[in-house]
Design an enzyme around this catalytic site. Sequence first.
Site, short mmCIF file in Angstrom:
data_model
loop_
_atom_site.label_atom_id
_atom_site.label_comp_id
_atom_site.label_asym_id
_atom_site.label_seq_id
_atom_site.Cartn_x
_atom_site.Cartn_y
_atom_site.Cartn_z
N ASP A 4 -18.24 -18.85 0.60
CA ASP A 4 -17.02 -18.90 -0.19
C ASP A 4 -16.04 -19.89 0.41
O ASP A 4 -16.11 -20.21 1.61
CB ASP A 4 -16.36 -17.51 -0.24
CG ASP A 4 -17.22 -16.49 -0.96
OD1 ASP A 4 -18.09 -16.91 -1.75
OD2 ASP A 4 -17.01 -15.29 -0.73
N LYS A 5 -15.12 -20.35 -0.40
CA LYS A 5 -14.17 -21.38 0.04
C LYS A 5 -13.42 -20.96 1.30
O LYS A 5 -13.17 -21.78 2.19
CB LYS A 5 -13.18 -21.68 -1.09
CG LYS A 5 -12.24 -22.85 -0.80
CD LYS A 5 -11.37 -23.16 -2.00
CE LYS A 5 -10.47 -24.37 -1.72
NZ LYS A 5 -9.60 -24.69 -2.89
#
Length: 234
Positions: free
Chosen positions: A105-106
């Site tokens: 995930d970012k």
Amino acid sequence: MGERLDKYLSSQGFGTRKEVGKLIRSGLVAVDGVPQRDAAAKLDPQKAVVTVEGRPVSYQRHLYIMMNKPAGVLSATEDRRAKTVLDLLPEELRRRGLFPAGRLDKDTTGLLLITDDGDLAHRMLSPKKHVYKLYRAQLDGPVTQEDIQVFSRGAQWGEEHYAPAKLWIDHDPNIAFVEIHEGKFHQVKRMFEARGKNVLTLKRLKIGGLYLDNTLQEGDCRLLDEEETRQIFH
């Protein structure tokens, strides 16, 4: 069109483009038996015989790059609005066809494999291969014995059911270690949400038997050698 000699040697682990350029200009590099002092000279990596100080270069068809992914960067090949992990690669490691093998995930940090080997990525990511990924999660609440038991049976988030996972703590009950082999979308975060806890930070520490190199700063990367690549499946 071929590949530049300096870029080719950098991709095979002989140093940065600047370092490789010095080697070439010193006359220590030969292509097909002929000394080559032009760093920009083009060659076919799969056909040319390249030597450095008389020793042949064994061409590595695929690249396997370990990155310590920082927060705020997308695990993607390109994006018009945000920086991707490929944007962080130094020039000497950039090659057509590279992609992140599995996404973080970012806002998730840690171990990310970047490669151009689709077969290896498929084997690594397939749930049937049971390649476990280890994460360190900082939570807004303590892990309980019941949490550990639920994870071991397989947590459920809405209609999504997750395979059994290993969950444990060390000293701090708000710092959890989780091993999973599925890698579904937001899986670790949602498994904890199912237990009423929020993940504040998340970092991947290991894939299979391959640990994140703790000398790599966030955003840094390096090539894996053959033994390290094999460790993924140990």
